[in-house]
Design a protein around this motif. Structure first.
Motif, PDB file in Angstrom:
ATOM      1  N   ARG A 224       0.853  -1.173   0.000  1.00 19.56           N
ATOM      2  CA  ARG A 224       0.000   0.000   0.000  1.00 19.56           C
ATOM      3  C   ARG A 224       0.894   1.230   0.000  1.00 19.56           C
ATOM      4  NH1 ARG A 224      -2.553  -3.772  -0.693  1.00 19.56           N
ATOM      5  NH2 ARG A 224      -4.576  -4.380   0.143  1.00 19.56           N
ATOM      6  N   PRO A 225       0.758   2.102  -1.002  1.00 19.69           N
ATOM      7  CA  PRO A 225      -0.174   2.031  -2.122  1.00 19.69           C
ATOM      8  C   PRO A 225       0.080   0.802  -2.996  1.00 19.69           C
ATOM      9  CG  PRO A 225       0.806   4.222  -1.949  1.00 19.69           C
ATOM     10  CD  PRO A 225       1.575   3.342  -1.033  1.00 19.69           C
ATOM     11  N   PHE A 226      -0.989   0.287  -3.582  1.00 22.49           N
ATOM     12  CA  PHE A 226      -0.897  -0.893  -4.441  1.00 22.49           C
ATOM     13  C   PHE A 226      -0.417  -0.478  -5.825  1.00 22.49           C
ATOM     14  CE2 PHE A 226      -2.640  -4.149  -7.254  1.00 22.49           C
ATOM     15  CZ  PHE A 226      -2.338  -5.320  -6.567  1.00 22.49           C
ATOM     16  N   ASP A 227       0.549  -1.214  -6.365  1.00 22.12           N
ATOM     17  CA  ASP A 227       1.133  -0.858  -7.658  1.00 22.12           C
ATOM     18  C   ASP A 227       0.247  -1.367  -8.793  1.00 22.12           C
ATOM     19  OD1 ASP A 227       2.779  -0.083  -9.722  1.00 22.12           O
ATOM     20  OD2 ASP A 227       4.248  -1.684  -9.423  1.00 22.12           O
ATOM     21  N   GLY A 228      -0.861  -0.687  -9.022  1.00 28.20           N
ATOM     22  CA  GLY A 228      -1.773  -1.080 -10.085  1.00 28.20           C
ATOM     23  C   GLY A 228      -1.165  -0.970 -11.464  1.00 28.20           C
ATOM     24  N   VAL A 246      -0.342 -13.830  -3.716  1.00 27.49           N
ATOM     25  CA  VAL A 246       0.001 -14.670  -2.570  1.00 27.49           C
ATOM     26  C   VAL A 246       0.516 -13.774  -1.460  1.00 27.49           C
ATOM     27  CG1 VAL A 246       1.316 -16.652  -1.760  1.00 27.49           C
ATOM     28  CG2 VAL A 246       0.610 -16.531  -4.176  1.00 27.49           C
ATOM     29  N   GLU A 247      -0.261 -13.644  -0.384  1.00 29.04           N
ATOM     30  CA  GLU A 247       0.053 -12.736   0.709  1.00 29.04           C
ATOM     31  C   GLU A 247       0.211 -13.515   2.009  1.00 29.04           C
ATOM     32  OE1 GLU A 247      -2.216  -8.711  -0.146  1.00 29.04           O
ATOM     33  OE2 GLU A 247      -3.603 -10.370  -0.439  1.00 29.04           O
ATOM     34  N   PRO A 248       1.112 -13.077   2.903  1.00 30.21           N
ATOM     35  CA  PRO A 248       1.332 -13.790   4.160  1.00 30.21           C
ATOM     36  C   PRO A 248       0.346 -13.414   5.259  1.00 30.21           C
ATOM     37  CG  PRO A 248       2.889 -12.004   3.997  1.00 30.21           C
ATOM     38  CD  PRO A 248       2.081 -11.976   2.726  1.00 30.21           C
ATOM     39  N   TYR A 249      -0.771 -12.842   4.881  1.00 28.66           N
ATOM     40  CA  TYR A 249      -1.813 -12.468   5.837  1.00 28.66           C
ATOM     41  C   TYR A 249      -3.149 -12.865   5.220  1.00 28.66           C
ATOM     42  CZ  TYR A 249      -0.482  -8.528   2.878  1.00 28.66           C
ATOM     43  OH  TYR A 249      -0.091  -7.769   1.815  1.00 28.66           O
ATOM     44  N   LEU A 250      -4.238 -12.256   5.618  1.00 31.41           N
ATOM     45  CA  LEU A 250      -5.576 -12.719   5.264  1.00 31.41           C
ATOM     46  C   LEU A 250      -5.763 -12.861   3.758  1.00 31.41           C
ATOM     47  CD1 LEU A 250      -8.322 -13.425   6.595  1.00 31.41           C
ATOM     48  CD2 LEU A 250      -9.007 -11.068   6.151  1.00 31.41           C
ATOM     49  N   ALA A 251      -6.193 -14.034   3.321  1.00 30.66           N
ATOM     50  CA  ALA A 251      -6.406 -14.292   1.904  1.00 30.66           C
ATOM     51  C   ALA A 251      -7.405 -13.296   1.333  1.00 30.66           C
ATOM     52  CB  ALA A 251      -6.923 -15.717   1.703  1.00 30.66           C
ATOM     53  N   GLY A 252      -7.074 -12.750   0.172  1.00 32.03           N
ATOM     54  CA  GLY A 252      -7.976 -11.821  -0.496  1.00 32.03           C
ATOM     55  C   GLY A 252      -7.807 -10.378  -0.093  1.00 32.03           C
ATOM     56  N   THR A 253      -6.836 -10.054   0.763  1.00 30.59           N
ATOM     57  CA  THR A 253      -6.674  -8.680   1.226  1.00 30.59           C
ATOM     58  C   THR A 253      -6.486  -7.702   0.069  1.00 30.59           C
ATOM     59  OG1 THR A 253      -5.796  -9.346   3.381  1.00 30.59           O
ATOM     60  CG2 THR A 253      -5.227  -7.143   2.613  1.00 30.59           C
ATOM     61  N   SER A 254      -5.771  -8.110  -0.982  1.00 33.64           N
ATOM     62  CA  SER A 254      -5.468  -7.191  -2.085  1.00 33.64           C
ATOM     63  C   SER A 254      -6.263  -7.473  -3.356  1.00 33.64           C
ATOM     64  CB  SER A 254      -3.964  -7.243  -2.413  1.00 33.64           C
ATOM     65  OG  SER A 254      -3.207  -6.720  -1.355  1.00 33.64           O
ATOM     66  N   THR A 255      -7.259  -8.360  -3.292  1.00 30.79           N
ATOM     67  CA  THR A 255      -7.992  -8.671  -4.525  1.00 30.79           C
ATOM     68  C   THR A 255      -8.788  -7.470  -5.023  1.00 30.79           C
ATOM     69  OG1 THR A 255      -9.771  -9.641  -3.207  1.00 30.79           O
ATOM     70  CG2 THR A 255      -8.127 -11.146  -4.094  1.00 30.79           C
ATOM     71  N   ALA A 256      -9.348  -6.679  -4.125  1.00 28.67           N
ATOM     72  CA  ALA A 256     -10.106  -5.503  -4.564  1.00 28.67           C
ATOM     73  C   ALA A 256      -9.192  -4.509  -5.273  1.00 28.67           C
ATOM     74  CB  ALA A 256     -10.800  -4.837  -3.379  1.00 28.67           C
ATOM     75  N   ALA A 257      -7.984  -4.311  -4.743  1.00 29.18           N
ATOM     76  CA  ALA A 257      -7.032  -3.400  -5.385  1.00 29.18           C
ATOM     77  C   ALA A 257      -6.629  -3.921  -6.758  1.00 29.18           C
ATOM     78  CB  ALA A 257      -5.809  -3.224  -4.497  1.00 29.18           C
ATOM     79  N   ALA A 258      -6.433  -5.235  -6.875  1.00 22.71           N
ATOM     80  CA  ALA A 258      -6.076  -5.814  -8.166  1.00 22.71           C
ATOM     81  C   ALA A 258      -7.227  -5.694  -9.156  1.00 22.71           C
ATOM     82  CB  ALA A 258      -5.673  -7.273  -7.994  1.00 22.71           C
TER      83      ALA A 258
END
Length: 309
Positions: A224-228, A246-258
């Motif tokens: 964060r900021p996410f490199d869109g 693939v994130e080392p914390y909650l699955a799906g945390t960055s799917t909205a940003a992607a």
């Protein structure tokens, strides 16, 4: 190799002697490591005890006076327990500071669920203006911390016992930066069959899981900021985009940003990470990785099952 937390203590103790506006606020965690620094700088190394709301409030109060506070404890006690203070004392008051966590999602399983914080980055996502760093190696943690000390913004540095074997350039040393100063994702491997983004300490397992596959592998230490823009460049060469994060914390945390980054392309996004179910047989960190499918074998099964053959 020293741990990220060991490196944090050593470098921060050094920086205290170099940066007169720097302060460290602790809540017992790592207090022994900072004992020499506290003797040298008793007015700038403060241990408030096991009072995490006070920990955040004291750090924000220092920021109001013009100091640059580093606030440190386990992630569950730094982000989750005093979340209202993070939201108001730093965010609402518009001051900057550096939150440095230890413990990650399950670094100390014997401590139980009270000492696990798979939801910390997702929780900070609800707030405005936080830069989030997830280093994958002690050298990366040092570089990102040094850059954070130079600024005045709000930064979260997420440290973990899990680490990649090799450090990679991060921050300003990695090259170009965006308008926010945060460095984008770096290309580790190029391919045509989809894109896999490995965050921080997930890189070694992702590289092992994708060995022999025709895929892009991107590495992210600043999420964060996410490199869109970087994701679009890597994933947007064809008519559609298939992305695994693939994130080392909650699955799906960055799917909205992607999804937002790829909104002008037909695309699919799979978010892999720590599941929501609590694992009550705490075991060891490696067992948690396997249980959540974040070891190389589990990742390969899920990645190959998602990406086109």
């Amino acid at each position: 190799m020293d741990t990220m937390r060991d490196r944090f203590i050593a470098i921060t103790s050094q920086l205290l002697a170099e940066e007169p506006r720097l302060a460290v606020v602790l809540a017992d965690i790592s207090a022994d490591g900072f004992a020499p620094a506290r003797r040298a700088h008793p007015d700038r190394v403060i241990n408030v005890g096991i009072r995490e709301q006070l920990l955040i409030g004291a750090g924000a109060g220092m920021a109001l006076t013009g100091m640059r506070p580093i606030v440190h404890t386990f992630a569950s006690f730094l982000v989750e327990r005093p979340f209202e203070q993070v939201k108001l004392d730093f965010g609402h008051q518009g001051v900057g500071g550096i939150l440095v966590s230890a413990g990650g999602s399950y670094d100390w399983p014997a401590g139980g669920f009270t000492h696990m914080a798979p939801g910390d980055v997702a929780l900070l996502d609800t707030l405005e203006g936080w830069t989030v760093h997830v280093p994958g190696h002690p050298d990366e943690a040092e570089a990102l911390l040094r850059e954070a000390v130079d600024g005045d913004d709000r930064v979260y540095v997420r440290l973990s016992l899990q680490a990649n074997r090799q450090a990679r350039p991060v921050g300003r040393s990695a090259g170009s930066t965006g308008s926010t100063g945060a460095t984008g994702f770096s290309v580790v491997r190029e391919g045509r069959g989809g894109t896999v983004v490995a965050v921080g300490p997930m890189l070694d397992n992702v590289l092992a899981a994708t060995e022999g596959l025709d895929v892009n592998v991107l590495y992210a230490t600043t999420v964060r900021p996410f490199d869109g823009a970087g994701l679009r460049r890597a994933a947007g060469a064809g008519p559609g985009a298939d992305v695994v994060i693939v994130e080392p914390y909650l699955a799906g945390t960055s799917t909205a940003a992607a999804n937002e980054a790829l909104m002008e392309l037909p695309h699919r996004v799979l978010g892999l990470g720590v599941g929501r179910a609590e694992l009550r047989r705490y075991g060891q960190m490696e067992e948690h990785l396997r249980a959540h499918g974040l070891d190389a074998r589990g990742l390969r099964e899920r990645i190959t099952g998602f990406l086109p053959a």
